[in-house]
Design a protein around this motif. Sequence first.
Motif, PDB file in Angstrom:
ATOM      1  N   LYS A 340      37.658  46.790  58.576  1.00  0.00           N
ATOM      2  CA  LYS A 340      37.222  45.920  57.488  1.00  0.00           C
ATOM      3  C   LYS A 340      37.400  46.632  56.154  1.00  0.00           C
ATOM      4  O   LYS A 340      37.025  47.795  56.000  1.00  0.00           O
ATOM      5  N   LEU A 341      37.990  45.933  55.203  1.00  0.00           N
ATOM      6  CA  LEU A 341      38.150  46.447  53.849  1.00  0.00           C
ATOM      7  C   LEU A 341      37.013  45.886  53.003  1.00  0.00           C
ATOM      8  O   LEU A 341      36.934  44.680  52.772  1.00  0.00           O
ATOM      9  N   GLU A 342      36.134  46.751  52.593  1.00  0.00           N
ATOM     10  CA  GLU A 342      34.964  46.301  51.837  1.00  0.00           C
ATOM     11  C   GLU A 342      35.378  45.864  50.432  1.00  0.00           C
ATOM     12  O   GLU A 342      36.060  46.608  49.716  1.00  0.00           O
ATOM     13  N   ALA A 343      34.954  44.671  50.052  1.00  0.00           N
ATOM     14  CA  ALA A 343      35.280  44.130  48.732  1.00  0.00           C
ATOM     15  C   ALA A 343      34.001  43.821  47.972  1.00  0.00           C
ATOM     16  O   ALA A 343      33.038  43.305  48.551  1.00  0.00           O
ATOM     17  N   PRO A 344      33.958  44.130  46.673  1.00  0.00           N
ATOM     18  CA  PRO A 344      32.794  43.752  45.871  1.00  0.00           C
ATOM     19  C   PRO A 344      32.604  42.232  45.873  1.00  0.00           C
ATOM     20  O   PRO A 344      33.564  41.481  46.089  1.00  0.00           O
ATOM     21  N   LYS A 345      31.388  41.801  45.635  1.00  0.00           N
ATOM     22  CA  LYS A 345      31.082  40.366  45.668  1.00  0.00           C
ATOM     23  C   LYS A 345      31.985  39.586  44.727  1.00  0.00           C
ATOM     24  O   LYS A 345      32.437  38.476  45.067  1.00  0.00           O
ATOM     25  N   GLN A 346      32.275  40.145  43.539  1.00  0.00           N
ATOM     26  CA  GLN A 346      33.088  39.413  42.569  1.00  0.00           C
ATOM     27  C   GLN A 346      34.543  39.268  43.010  1.00  0.00           C
ATOM     28  O   GLN A 346      35.318  38.542  42.391  1.00  0.00           O
ATOM     29  N   HIS A 347      34.917  39.969  44.090  1.00  0.00           N
ATOM     30  CA  HIS A 347      36.267  39.846  44.627  1.00  0.00           C
ATOM     31  C   HIS A 347      36.261  39.190  46.014  1.00  0.00           C
ATOM     32  O   HIS A 347      37.156  39.422  46.818  1.00  0.00           O
ATOM     33  N   SER A 348      35.263  38.361  46.268  1.00  0.00           N
ATOM     34  CA  SER A 348      35.152  37.699  47.572  1.00  0.00           C
ATOM     35  C   SER A 348      35.488  36.219  47.503  1.00  0.00           C
ATOM     36  O   SER A 348      35.139  35.454  48.409  1.00  0.00           O
ATOM     37  N   GLY A 349      36.159  35.786  46.431  1.00  0.00           N
ATOM     38  CA  GLY A 349      36.535  34.383  46.301  1.00  0.00           C
ATOM     39  C   GLY A 349      37.777  34.048  47.104  1.00  0.00           C
ATOM     40  O   GLY A 349      38.389  34.891  47.757  1.00  0.00           O
ATOM     41  N   HIS A 350      38.157  32.781  47.051  1.00  0.00           N
ATOM     42  CA  HIS A 350      39.326  32.285  47.774  1.00  0.00           C
ATOM     43  C   HIS A 350      40.600  32.940  47.242  1.00  0.00           C
ATOM     44  O   HIS A 350      40.787  33.077  46.030  1.00  0.00           O
ATOM     45  N   VAL A 351      41.477  33.358  48.158  1.00  0.00           N
ATOM     46  CA  VAL A 351      42.764  33.951  47.787  1.00  0.00           C
ATOM     47  C   VAL A 351      43.840  32.883  47.899  1.00  0.00           C
ATOM     48  O   VAL A 351      44.100  32.350  48.974  1.00  0.00           O
ATOM     49  N   GLN A 352      44.460  32.581  46.770  1.00  0.00           N
ATOM     50  CA  GLN A 352      45.466  31.526  46.722  1.00  0.00           C
ATOM     51  C   GLN A 352      46.855  32.057  47.062  1.00  0.00           C
ATOM     52  O   GLN A 352      47.653  31.384  47.707  1.00  0.00           O
ATOM     53  N   SER A 353      47.152  33.272  46.624  1.00  0.00           N
ATOM     54  CA  SER A 353      48.444  33.903  46.880  1.00  0.00           C
ATOM     55  C   SER A 353      48.241  35.407  46.839  1.00  0.00           C
ATOM     56  O   SER A 353      47.344  35.899  46.141  1.00  0.00           O
ATOM     57  N   ILE A 354      49.067  36.163  47.584  1.00  0.00           N
ATOM     58  CA  ILE A 354      48.875  37.609  47.667  1.00  0.00           C
ATOM     59  C   ILE A 354      50.209  38.287  47.887  1.00  0.00           C
ATOM     60  O   ILE A 354      51.123  37.710  48.497  1.00  0.00           O
ATOM     61  N   CYS A 355      50.353  39.508  47.372  1.00  0.00           N
ATOM     62  CA  CYS A 355      51.540  40.300  47.634  1.00  0.00           C
ATOM     63  C   CYS A 355      51.156  41.776  47.676  1.00  0.00           C
ATOM     64  O   CYS A 355      50.058  42.158  47.253  1.00  0.00           O
ATOM     65  N   PHE A 356      52.055  42.589  48.207  1.00  0.00           N
ATOM     66  CA  PHE A 356      51.812  44.016  48.395  1.00  0.00           C
ATOM     67  C   PHE A 356      52.938  44.806  47.754  1.00  0.00           C
ATOM     68  O   PHE A 356      54.105  44.405  47.806  1.00  0.00           O
ATOM     69  N   LEU A 357      52.583  45.927  47.133  1.00  0.00           N
ATOM     70  CA  LEU A 357      53.602  46.829  46.596  1.00  0.00           C
ATOM     71  C   LEU A 357      53.078  48.251  46.605  1.00  0.00           C
ATOM     72  O   LEU A 357      51.870  48.489  46.680  1.00  0.00           O
ATOM     73  N   GLU A 358      53.999  49.199  46.559  1.00  0.00           N
ATOM     74  CA  GLU A 358      53.653  50.602  46.404  1.00  0.00           C
ATOM     75  C   GLU A 358      54.059  51.035  45.014  1.00  0.00           C
ATOM     76  O   GLU A 358      55.228  50.931  44.646  1.00  0.00           O
ATOM     77  N   ILE A 359      53.084  51.521  44.234  1.00  0.00           N
ATOM     78  CA  ILE A 359      53.343  51.866  42.838  1.00  0.00           C
ATOM     79  C   ILE A 359      53.398  53.388  42.711  1.00  0.00           C
ATOM     80  O   ILE A 359      52.412  54.059  42.986  1.00  0.00           O
TER      81      ILE A 359
END
Length: 359
Positions: A340-359
């Motif tokens: 489980k990746l713990e997320a703060p409450k303010q980041h627990s909303g619905h995810v509409q779109s997502i992507c991944f990158l290495e910076i």
Amino acid sequence: MAQLIPSLPNDIATECLRRLPFQHFPAATLACEDWKLEIESPEFFQGRKVAGYSQPTIVMALARVGEETGGSSQKNVRRPTYRLAFCDLKTGTWGELQPIPEFSKGLPMFCRLAVAGLNLVVIGGWDPETCRVSNAVFIYSFVSATWRRGADMPGAKRSLFGCASDINGNKVYVAGGHDEEKNALTSVLGYDVAKDDWIKLPDMARERDECNAVFHSGKIHVIGGYSTEAQGVFDASSEAFDLGEWRWVQMQENFLGTNMSARTCVADVTGRFCICQGSEVMVAYEDADWRRVAELPVDMGGVPACVMMGRNKLLVIGSGKSDDPHMFYELDLESCTWTKLEAPKQHSGHVQSICFLEI
């Protein structure tokens, strides 16, 4: 080149710059012209990755918790307000990107996100206040932390299209969706981020509204969706466009195994597809049947988003009920174990779109 840091050999100075968190790149590029040239070079980020200093990061169109708006065209409808959030998976740091200047009050609803090198590309969507469809394109640079406006998507204003970027991060492709008359589309477009130029690809064999698009092995795979007449009855088929041969080379009638939304279908660099189907995570290679690899966590019912994180990590985002906080779970596809990746409450909303990158 002049010394990057006085009294230090440039190889050591470069090593120091490579260790900077990406959040400090904008300040570093403004501090010194030589630093700017070094940080903006492709070799810098390749060396950063090889040395193990790159930051695996997810970027999401994420609903603000407890904040809803009613657009002027539908005053009685309350809609979530979306913004761009990120999580640096190496440090567990959560944050927000600065808003798009033209959409300071919230992201376009149903916009699509794609990664192009060290740029985030935001395409299309509905104006959050008027619900008007937009073909606008915006590019965010993780090096300079600035936005620029790209060339609009050509042709009919489209919604709910599939979107994928190529493995080199140079181009972004959009496929299907529907026009303003709710006609499902067969058209496919490619966007060269560096040249700020769109090209038209040959049409698909079928109309595909609400389809998904993934890229691997030099092919754009367009999966699922439905035709104008079907209106919400999803198709289980997929078709693939080979960029090298510049033609559609493959149609699989029952790729998904059942008529369902393909929104959670993703692929890794090996050509392995993953999808959440009911309460299970399924995997398949291009010409093989799906097989179950894991059960979804017990507290996760609906799954609105998935993303591959490198070769063997699948991130799944969902909630028990539609109004519950959304949770983030990482599946190791080798050991088939969840973290489980713990997320703060303010980041627990619905995810509409997502992507991944290495910076």
